[in-house]
Design a protein around this motif. Structure first.
Motif, short mmCIF file in Angstrom:
data_model
loop_
_atom_site.label_atom_id
_atom_site.label_comp_id
_atom_site.label_asym_id
_atom_site.label_seq_id
_atom_site.Cartn_x
_atom_site.Cartn_y
_atom_site.Cartn_z
N SER A 73 0.84 -1.21 0.00
CA SER A 73 0.00 0.00 0.00
C SER A 73 0.86 1.25 0.00
O SER A 73 0.59 2.22 -0.71
CB SER A 73 -0.92 0.00 1.22
N MET A 74 1.92 1.23 0.82
CA MET A 74 2.81 2.39 0.91
C MET A 74 3.41 2.74 -0.45
O MET A 74 3.36 3.89 -0.90
CB MET A 74 3.92 2.10 1.92
N ILE A 75 3.94 1.76 -1.17
CA ILE A 75 4.61 2.05 -2.44
C ILE A 75 3.60 2.29 -3.55
O ILE A 75 3.83 3.09 -4.47
CB ILE A 75 5.60 0.92 -2.80
N TYR A 76 2.46 1.62 -3.50
CA TYR A 76 1.45 1.75 -4.55
C TYR A 76 0.94 3.19 -4.65
O TYR A 76 0.83 3.74 -5.75
CB TYR A 76 0.29 0.79 -4.25
N GLU A 77 0.61 3.77 -3.51
CA GLU A 77 0.10 5.15 -3.50
C GLU A 77 1.10 6.11 -4.14
O GLU A 77 0.73 6.98 -4.94
CB GLU A 77 -0.17 5.59 -2.05
N ARG A 78 2.34 5.96 -3.80
CA ARG A 78 3.37 6.90 -4.28
C ARG A 78 3.64 6.72 -5.77
O ARG A 78 3.84 7.72 -6.49
CB ARG A 78 4.64 6.72 -3.45
N LEU A 79 3.63 5.49 -6.24
CA LEU A 79 3.88 5.26 -7.66
C LEU A 79 2.70 5.74 -8.51
O LEU A 79 2.90 6.21 -9.64
CB LEU A 79 4.16 3.79 -7.92
N LEU A 80 1.49 5.62 -8.00
CA LEU A 80 0.33 6.16 -8.72
C LEU A 80 0.52 7.65 -9.01
O LEU A 80 0.26 8.13 -10.12
CB LEU A 80 -0.95 5.95 -7.91
N LEU A 81 0.97 8.39 -8.01
CA LEU A 81 1.16 9.83 -8.16
C LEU A 81 2.41 10.14 -8.97
O LEU A 81 2.44 11.09 -9.76
CB LEU A 81 1.24 10.48 -6.79
N ALA A 82 3.47 9.35 -8.79
CA ALA A 82 4.72 9.60 -9.50
C ALA A 82 4.55 9.45 -10.99
O ALA A 82 5.14 10.21 -11.78
CB ALA A 82 5.81 8.64 -8.99
N ARG A 83 3.75 8.50 -11.43
CA ARG A 83 3.54 8.31 -12.87
C ARG A 83 3.00 9.57 -13.53
O ARG A 83 3.36 9.90 -14.67
CB ARG A 83 2.57 7.14 -13.11
N ASN A 84 2.13 10.28 -12.83
CA ASN A 84 1.56 11.52 -13.40
C ASN A 84 2.63 12.56 -13.70
O ASN A 84 2.47 13.38 -14.60
CB ASN A 84 0.54 12.12 -12.44
#
Length: 637
Positions: A184-195
């Protein structure tokens, strides 16, 4: 008479609402599926008609059985990543270096929240992201990104809060949530980083065996399997130390994904520093090259590579026995016309003249630095990349022998990947920046490739343990170490290369609560009885610089551009990037000041509610801009 609502928009002063953004994306593709309706609270909202969307997708709507990667808490992670927050970034000029001219950013704050705040300003703007997230060792503090739980209850349950008030937990292997919370920790950040990645941007992620399998599945979902580029293997340590029961772990992984693989240019394996030093010549366009032998040993009998060439003084030459030319005649003639051929006098070269005697010339082909690199290997050669000990020692050397940080990635690890893809003017980001190795890697890449890059580093200001060497040396947080490392690395590079002129500075920002009081976010309409309360809607501890950069985030402007402040009739007027945005945050601004701002025809203007004596004054401002600068966008805070 036009109304103030037509001319002036209320500043959002919040991060982007990911849910609304997703609805807008769907509306662009399927406008008939976006309709008005009531949510569970009875409010009328615009949302997606899933039945209408299903009709458009036909048989491609999946049922209950499907291949997917999931874990406990995944839905909450998606919700958290898309939920907006009322946060801002406050400039810290005193901690910065070359504040007025630098385009580099160092941001102190919890990286999930920082990524949310940056969504508008750096959407589709970053070419390379490198991150080295915390590995899931089973005994680490990891952020639990849940902000709606009562603080006392939370602390009672989890027992830990960091110095910025961020709630944390110890991710123990025995807790039954070992992988789920990390995912969950890494998923949230990668979702935003892709943008934040530009269309041809890429992300490199360091990881070890504990979560590499889950990381791959998460990245396949967020970036798409088709955008997987490679998994690189780094020889991170020797096999020394205590003998393990099974095998010595001497490698780690670096996953690479593209935002859109079809847009990404060819990767090149970076040259080592020693190899780069051989490229010392410049052509008339300033491109760096070295001379490469055109004649080389080869037993080939191909006569197409053994022709005669006429040298500048008319002497005709050909290769000695056992030598051939690098190109056939047609390719040589083309290279000659392109100015790629160099003739040099010599008495010992591999060429003969027409009489069979030693020729007085040798021939070389220009090899340019930009074309000097082949395809990288997924198994990175040991000589190309150092081990952990080298990275830790590098920081220790910078800090006069004090071991302020452990297990540091070597500079050439990160530099290796930046080198593969980064070009002049690109932005590199690291939102788990630690000791700021990425900043040093960016600076070194600029020197080696003679290009200009920008970086954005994000690091939570975790406290240094009081027993650590760093704390004893006077560094209380990781951020203090990171900023000091950049300063010291900059001075070392400038000392080694006094002739260069690069951007060695960085602007420091700190994540903080909104500049606005809570009343600013109340869902109320403007009315006369609210004006007195709204006049003081800015928190008392915020200054003009806080408000200026808060407005830049609200309007989606980068934080690294130049700005100036001038006094107009006693009022401080800020001009960001030569008219990109102008702002005045003082009370009761005179009409003469408004007119002078309008005459400069800025693209955007920001004013405070308290800048106006009342609604008539606000309407008058709109009329002035309609007359003098009708294309200016105006917001009020």
């Amino acid at each position: 008479m036009i109304t103030e609502e037509i001319m002036m928009e209320k500043a959002r002063m919040k991060s982007i609402d990911g849910f609304k953004t997703n609805i807008q994306k769907i509306e662009e593709l399927f406008p008939s599926c976006v309709k008005e309706g009531r949510n569970e609270s009875g409010e009328i909202i615009r949302g997606i008609d899933m039945e209408a969307l299903s009709l458009l997708l036909g048989d491609h709507v999946l049922g209950d059985e499907k291949y997917e990667f999931t874990w406990v808490g995944k839905k909450e992670a998606v919700i958290e990543a898309n939920t907006p927050i009322s946060k801002t970034l406050r400039p810290i000029v005193a901690d910065s270096s070359e504040w007025d001219t630098t385009q580099n950013l160092y941001i102190e704050g919890e990286n999930l929240e920082v990524l949310k705040v940056l969504q508008a300003s750096y959407l589709n703007a970053v070419k390379v992201i490198y991150i080295d997230p915390p590995y899931n060792t089973g005994n680490d503090f990891i952020y639990l990104d849940k902000f709606d739980t009562d603080a006392d209850e939370y602390e009672k349950e989890l027992g830990a809060v960091d110095d910025s008030g961020n709630r944390m937990f110890r991710n123990l292997d025995t807790g039954g949530r070992f992988h789920s919370l990390w995912c969950s920790m890494i998923y949230e950040r990668l979702l935003l980083a892709r943008n934040l990645l530009i269309s041809d941007g890429v992300i490199f992620i360091s990881i070890d065996d504990n979560e590499q399998e889950n990381m791959k599945k998460i990245c396949d979902e967020i970036f798409g399997e088709r955008n997987f580029i490679n998994c690189f293997i780094w020889n991170c340590s020797t096999a020394g130390g205590i003998r393990p029961k099974f095998a010595s772990k001497t490698h780690e992984y670096i996953y690479c994904y593209a935002k859109d693989k079809t847009q990404v240019s060819t990767f090149y394996a970076p040259l080592s520093g020693d190899a780069i030093k051989t490229y010392q010549q410049k052509d008339e366009k300033g491109q760096i090259y070295r001379d490469k032998d055109f004649v080389f040993k080869n037993k080939s009998s191909n006569e197409n590579q053994k022709y005669e060439i006429e040298c500048p003084d008319g002497e005709k030459v050909h290769p000695k026995d056992g030598y051939i030319y690098r190109y056939v005649r047609e390719r040589f003639e083309q290279a000659l016309q392109e100015g790629m051929v160099t003739f040099k006098r010599t008495t010992t070269g591999p060429l003969l003249d027409s009489s069979g005697n030693q020729a007085h010339w040798n021939i070389y082909i220009k090899k340019y630095l930009g074309n000097a690199m082949g395809a990288p290997s997924t198994l990175i050669p040991k000589e190309q990349m150092s081990i952990y000990n080298v990275g830790t020692q590098c920081v220790q050397d910078l800090f006069d022998g004090v071991r302020v940080f452990e297990n540091v990635k070597p500079v050439n690890v990160i530099q290796y990947f930046i080198n593969m893809i980064a070009q002049d003017g690109d932005t590199v980001m690291d939102f788990f920046s630690g000791s700021a190795t990425t900043a040093q890697a960016v600076m070194q890449t600029e020197i080696d490739k003679n290009i200009h890059l920008k970086y954005i580093l994000v690091q939570v200001p975790d406290k240094c343990e009081e027993t650590s060497e760093a704390f004893k040396a006077g560094y209380t947080t990781i951020c203090e170490i990171g900023k000091e490392r950049i300063r010291r690395a900059s001075e070392k590079i400038k000392g080694d290369h006094p002739e260069i002129q690069y951007d060695f500075g960085f602007r420091v920002f700190a994540l903080d609560d909104s500049n606005m009081k809570d009343v600013y976010y109340s869902p109320v309409e403007y009315s006369q009885d609210l004006l007195a309360m709204l006049e003081e809607n800015v928190k008392s501890d915020r200054n003009d610089l806080d408000l200026l950069f808060g407005c830049l985030l609200d309007w989606g402007q980068p934080l690294s551009l130049p700005y100036s402040t001038e006094c107009i009739d006693g009022y401080a007027v800020h001009d960001y990037n030569h008219g990109e945005l102008m702002a005045c945050f003082q009370k009761d601004i005179s009409e003469s000041v408004i007119r002078e701002i309008a005459q400069k025809r800025p693209k955007r203007v920001v004013l405070r509610d308290s800048s106006f004596a009342g609604s008539p004054a606000k309407i008058n401002v709109g009329e002035i801009f309609k007359l003098l600068s009708p294309n200016t966008e105006i917001k009020v805070i």
